[in-house]
Enzyme design. Sequence first.
Site, PDB file in Angstrom:
ATOM      1  CG  HIS A 147      -1.922  -1.095   1.356  1.00 35.78           C
ATOM      2  ND1 HIS A 147      -2.170  -1.879   2.407  1.00 35.78           N
ATOM      3  CD2 HIS A 147      -2.932  -1.408   0.430  1.00 35.78           C
ATOM      4  CE1 HIS A 147      -3.123  -2.726   2.193  1.00 35.78           C
ATOM      5  NE2 HIS A 147      -3.618  -2.330   0.737  1.00 35.78           N
ATOM      6  CE  LYS A 156     -13.560  -5.956   1.919  1.00 38.02           C
ATOM      7  NZ  LYS A 156     -12.503  -5.704   1.279  1.00 38.02           N
ATOM      8  NE  ARG A 182      -2.977  -7.017  -4.440  1.00 35.32           N
ATOM      9  CZ  ARG A 182      -3.656  -7.382  -3.376  1.00 35.32           C
ATOM     10  NH1 ARG A 182      -3.212  -7.760  -2.328  1.00 35.32           N
ATOM     11  NH2 ARG A 182      -4.956  -7.221  -3.290  1.00 35.32           N
ATOM     12  CB  SER A 214      -4.525  -6.348   4.675  1.00 29.01           C
ATOM     13  OG  SER A 214      -4.197  -5.453   4.202  1.00 29.01           O
TER      14      SER A 214
HETATM   15  P1  ADP Z   1      -9.903  -3.193  -0.538  1.00 28.93           P
HETATM   16  O1  ADP Z   1     -10.837  -3.848   0.367  1.00 28.93           O
HETATM   17  O2  ADP Z   1     -10.721  -1.866  -1.050  1.00 28.93           O
HETATM   18  O3  ADP Z   1      -9.357  -3.923  -1.740  1.00 28.93           O
HETATM   19  P2  ADP Z   1      -7.273  -3.228   0.331  1.00 28.93           P
HETATM   20  O4  ADP Z   1      -6.730  -2.617   1.643  1.00 28.93           O
HETATM   21  O5  ADP Z   1      -6.992  -4.669   0.370  1.00 28.93           O
HETATM   22  O6  ADP Z   1      -8.719  -2.864   0.280  1.00 28.93           O
HETATM   23  O7  ADP Z   1      -6.406  -2.635  -0.764  1.00 28.93           O
HETATM   24  C1  ADP Z   1      -6.388  -1.248  -1.178  1.00 28.93           C
HETATM   25  C2  ADP Z   1      -5.785  -0.989  -2.530  1.00 28.93           C
HETATM   26  O8  ADP Z   1      -4.622  -1.389  -2.782  1.00 28.93           O
HETATM   27  C3  ADP Z   1      -6.460  -2.105  -3.615  1.00 28.93           C
HETATM   28  O9  ADP Z   1      -6.600  -1.297  -5.034  1.00 28.93           O
HETATM   29  C4  ADP Z   1      -5.438  -3.169  -3.922  1.00 28.93           C
HETATM   30  O10 ADP Z   1      -5.495  -3.853  -5.016  1.00 28.93           O
HETATM   31  C5  ADP Z   1      -4.218  -2.393  -3.459  1.00 28.93           C
HETATM   32  N1  ADP Z   1      -3.473  -3.170  -2.910  1.00 28.93           N
HETATM   33  C6  ADP Z   1      -3.392  -4.146  -1.879  1.00 28.93           C
HETATM   34  N2  ADP Z   1      -1.990  -4.737  -1.824  1.00 28.93           N
HETATM   35  C7  ADP Z   1      -1.434  -4.222  -2.627  1.00 28.93           C
HETATM   36  C8  ADP Z   1       0.236  -4.505  -2.962  1.00 28.93           C
HETATM   37  N3  ADP Z   1       0.720  -5.555  -2.261  1.00 28.93           N
HETATM   38  N4  ADP Z   1       0.641  -3.657  -3.964  1.00 28.93           N
HETATM   39  C9  ADP Z   1       0.049  -2.875  -4.680  1.00 28.93           C
HETATM   40  N5  ADP Z   1      -1.433  -2.469  -4.318  1.00 28.93           N
HETATM   41  C10 ADP Z   1      -1.823  -3.374  -3.359  1.00 28.93           C
END
Ligand code: ADP
Length: 163
Positions: A17, A41, A92, A130
């Site tokens: 992130h 969630k 990803r 996460s």
């Molecule tokens: P959501 O529940 O909205 O998908 P996340 O916290 O899982 O929330 O992810 C937020 C954003 O960050 C999403 O666009 C996700 O694809 C991106 N993201 C999550 N992990 C990574 C990573 N390792 N590298 C790049 N982008 C990521």
Amino acid sequence: MKIGVYPGSFDPFTIGHLDVLKNAAGLFDVVYVAVLNNSAKSPVFSVEERVEMLDRIIESEGLKNVRSGSFGGLLVDYAKQIGAQYLIRGLRAITDFEYEFQIDAVNRHLDPGIRTVYFMANPAHSFLSSSNVREIGEMGGSIEGLVPHCNYHYLRERLARQK
Ligand code: ADP
């Protein structure tokens, strides 16, 4: 002024992130990084804890044009409220693409003026989510290097208590 909003569950915020956030901070005048308040969630971390962790990251990374926030309703409404014309997301793998493709169509339907900017994940973080940080931490494995250092000790203890 170009304003972007990077929304997510951030349960918790990882270095994947952080990579997206830094790229966005370099591109936009102001970036809001906003925690989605979605009880469906069943997140491990409360919205307040997640915003506190974001504030520590913004401070310790010196991200001067980044602000933290949270929202509970439609993302397009939150974007309007803060004056953001762009949404920011990270990609990803193919599975992210399919999901993002649908969400983009929905957001355009709700607000035809909104556009989403995507950053490809750094290949070194393409496995990182996460949920795997939570699993590793809850099982007593090392999450060092997977989360921003300023939150590492807090997360290690908090996740160890979680199991
Ligand atoms: P959501 O529940 O909205 O998908 P996340 O916290 O899982 O929330 O992810 C937020 C954003 O960050 C999403 O666009 C996700 O694809 C991106 N993201 C999550 N992990 C990574 C990573 N390792 N590298 C790049 N982008 C990521």
